[in-house]
Design a protein around this motif. Structure first.
Motif, PDB file in Angstrom:
ATOM      1  N   TYR A  16       0.949  -1.314   0.241  1.00 26.74           N
ATOM      2  CA  TYR A  16      -0.287   0.043  -0.003  1.00 26.74           C
ATOM      3  C   TYR A  16       1.371   0.890  -0.308  1.00 26.74           C
ATOM      4  O   TYR A  16       0.799   2.217  -1.001  1.00 26.74           O
ATOM      5  CB  TYR A  16      -0.338  -0.209   1.503  1.00 26.74           C
ATOM      6  CG  TYR A  16      -1.986  -0.516   0.566  1.00 26.74           C
ATOM      7  CD1 TYR A  16      -3.249   0.002   0.144  1.00 26.74           C
ATOM      8  CD2 TYR A  16      -2.077  -1.723   1.005  1.00 26.74           C
ATOM      9  CE1 TYR A  16      -4.639  -0.069   0.023  1.00 26.74           C
ATOM     10  CE2 TYR A  16      -3.864  -2.224   1.210  1.00 26.74           C
ATOM     11  CZ  TYR A  16      -4.786  -1.636   0.314  1.00 26.74           C
ATOM     12  OH  TYR A  16      -5.992  -1.788  -0.217  1.00 26.74           O
ATOM     13  N   LEU A  20       0.704   4.268  -2.873  1.00 25.08           N
ATOM     14  CA  LEU A  20       0.236   5.580  -2.168  1.00 25.08           C
ATOM     15  C   LEU A  20       0.694   6.862  -2.233  1.00 25.08           C
ATOM     16  O   LEU A  20       1.019   7.289  -3.345  1.00 25.08           O
ATOM     17  CB  LEU A  20       0.346   5.725  -1.414  1.00 25.08           C
ATOM     18  CG  LEU A  20      -0.255   6.806   0.018  1.00 25.08           C
ATOM     19  CD1 LEU A  20      -1.000   7.579  -1.294  1.00 25.08           C
ATOM     20  CD2 LEU A  20      -0.085   7.018   1.173  1.00 25.08           C
ATOM     21  N   ALA A  42      -3.933  -4.151  -3.398  1.00 24.47           N
ATOM     22  CA  ALA A  42      -4.816  -3.360  -2.901  1.00 24.47           C
ATOM     23  C   ALA A  42      -6.358  -2.987  -3.356  1.00 24.47           C
ATOM     24  O   ALA A  42      -6.537  -2.269  -3.647  1.00 24.47           O
ATOM     25  CB  ALA A  42      -3.686  -1.067  -2.379  1.00 24.47           C
ATOM     26  N   ALA A  54      -8.585   0.196  -2.225  1.00 23.28           N
ATOM     27  CA  ALA A  54      -7.905   1.476  -2.997  1.00 23.28           C
ATOM     28  C   ALA A  54      -8.231   1.288  -4.655  1.00 23.28           C
ATOM     29  O   ALA A  54      -9.319   2.537  -5.508  1.00 23.28           O
ATOM     30  CB  ALA A  54      -7.209   1.887  -3.208  1.00 23.28           C
ATOM     31  N   SER A  68      -6.269   4.467   0.641  1.00 23.63           N
ATOM     32  CA  SER A  68      -4.275   3.877   0.873  1.00 23.63           C
ATOM     33  C   SER A  68      -3.972   5.104   1.923  1.00 23.63           C
ATOM     34  O   SER A  68      -2.919   3.615   2.649  1.00 23.63           O
ATOM     35  CB  SER A  68      -3.314   4.127  -0.811  1.00 23.63           C
ATOM     36  OG  SER A  68      -4.161   3.947  -2.261  1.00 23.63           O
TER      37      SER A  68
END
Length: 472
Positions: free
Chosen positions: A134, A138, A292, A295, A311
């Protein structure tokens, strides 16, 4: 067997356990019911909600993942009632290890303690890998990209070492050495943040649900529900960390049952809602391509800002899961060491912070090695076996202690004993049957190593063994 027997099945009395949890090896009592519920949520809501639902839906259950979470949740509910009874009557660090030692005997206590050590370290490593995924995603959305070699497991996508996963474990080690009070404050803040993010995800995504994505509901057959339940059972790994905090509770008899059952109910409801939302927003097979999924789902429906915010929340949420999982593991090793089954150096308590510093360092080193080189799905499969075995031991101990020690006060009583514990054990055995063959092989090897260590070291160094030799 009595506590004075030389048998490997000798049991430790509850009175001796309580007496031993004092003096320079005692832990600081600072936790109340709110902190315990937050500890449970902090441990459980992590990889299981931010990472695994996509993988499990795509590969095992499809939209029926909703039912997989219900099956796993029911298993945990039954087991949690047994945990609550034992934790309220034996408020000592060690969780299932301590309960197994008292109820079934030293060899079973050792096996479950050894098993739990692996479970927690593998669980910690799994969360660290999810945290890394993550974080990299991000930062990538802001144009910050890491070389593949330092953010992937060895041999996967060009990876050599998952450096972010290693570093976050190191940071958690430093925080836990500093003290449980500071750790709990951080965990409470992170839990509130990640619960807000999960609720925000559901609110943003629910308007994009297409019922057609739930058809077929059983793409892998009804059997896929149980295979999915066995795999995503990892989502519940860590709720028993609440019982590891027994010795640090102000009022364990009242607060531990609240922490165990309360956190489990909150987490199960959230898992079901997120699974239903994810599989309704996008076709389940799409999640094969992402680590993920929460997100990713928002990104695919055009809510870019929501995806970025999720995230951020996932990174924070996984951080709290890391913190509590490492906490639980250090308390297991601490209890094993204090009983002499591991070298006494691991039950050394820091004179200022009153934390088991050497146990914390050992857990961190091993977990950094795991998280640096192993992929997330393989780690999750390995952790599930340990949790299920722990649940079986705890449920059996609840039945045995009702027979052997009916005189002990039970501030919380599991209803319908032996029926509830027996149902918990049956659920656990079935989910073990559904686990991949690789998982069972790794577990068998780990237990074999543990048995060798027990007879080579632990049995002769046990505090009970030494007491018997002194004629106590």
């Amino acid at each position: 067997m009595s506590a004075n027997s030389n048998s490997i099945f000798r049991t430790k009395s509850i009175e001796d356990l309580l007496a031993g949890a004092s003096g320079d090896r005692a832990l600081k009592k600072v936790l109340g019911p709110v902190e315990l519920v937050f500890l449970g949520i902090g441990a459980v809501i992590g990889t299981g909600i931010f990472v695994l639902p996509g993988v499990a839906a795509a590969n095992y259950a499809g939209p029926a993942l909703i039912l997989s979470f219900i099956v796993s949740g029911l298993t945990c509910v039954f087991a949690s009632l047994c945990y609550a009874e034992l934790a309220s009557m034996i408020p000592i660090a060690g969780s299932a290890y301590t309960f197994g030692y008292v109820g079934l005997g030293e060899i079973w206590g050792w096996i479950i303690g050894w098993d739990l050590a692996l479970e927690y370290m593998i669980g910690l490593s799994t969360v660290a890998v999810g945290w890394s995924g993550y974080l990299v995603t991000l930062l990538g959305s802001f144009g910050i990209h890491f070389p593949a070699a330092i953010c992937n497991p060895f041999g996967q996508n060009g990876g050599i070492i998952n450096l972010p996963a290693v570093l976050i474990v190191f940071v958690m080690m430093l925080l836990l050495i500093r003290g449980i009070t500071e750790s709990v404050k951080l965990n409470n803040f992170l839990v509130i943040l990640k619960l807000g993010v999960i609720i925000l995800f559901i609110i943003l995504a629910v308007g994009h649900i297409k019922p057609a994505n739930w058809n077929p509901f059983f793409p892998y057959g009804v059997g896929g529900v149980f295979k999915g339940a066995a795999v995503i059972f990892f989502a519940y790994v860590g709720f028993d960390a609440v019982s590891c905090a027994a010795e640090e509770c102000k009022n364990p008899q009242r607060d531990l049952p609240i922490g165990l059952v309360g956190s489990l109910i909150v987490c199960t409801v959230l898992y079901i809602l997120v699974a239903a939302t994810l599989t309704g927003v996008l076709p389940y097979l799409i999640y094969k391509t992402t680590a993920a999924p929460v997100a990713y789902a928002l990104l695919q429906v055009g809510i870019t800002w929501g995806s970025a915010l999720v995230s951020v929340g996932a990174v924070c949420g996984l951080t709290s899961a890391l913190l509590v999982t490492m906490y639980g593991c250090t308390r297991i090793l601490f209890a094993l060491s204090r009983d002499g089954l591991l070298p006494q150096v691991f039950s050394t308590v820091h004179p200022k912070y009153r934390t088991p510093v050497n146990s914390t360092i050992l857990v961190a080193i091993i977990s950094m090695c795991f998280s640096g080189v192993l992929p997330v799905m393989r780690l999750a499969e390995m952790a599930n076996m340990g949790t299920l075995i722990a649940f079986i031991i705890v449920s059996a101990s609840a039945i045995v202690l009702r027979k052997r020690r009916p005189d002990i006060e039970r501030p919380f009583r599991c209803p319908a004993v032996p029926i509830i514990p027996s149902i918990a054990m049956m659920f656990c055995f079935y989910l073990i049957w559904e686990l991949p063959h690789f998982t069972k092989v790794v577990f068998a090897i780990w237990i074999a190593i543990g048995i060798v260590i027990y007879f080579a070291y632990s049995k002769s160094h046990s505090v009970m063994e030494k007491s018997q030799k002194l004629g106590m």
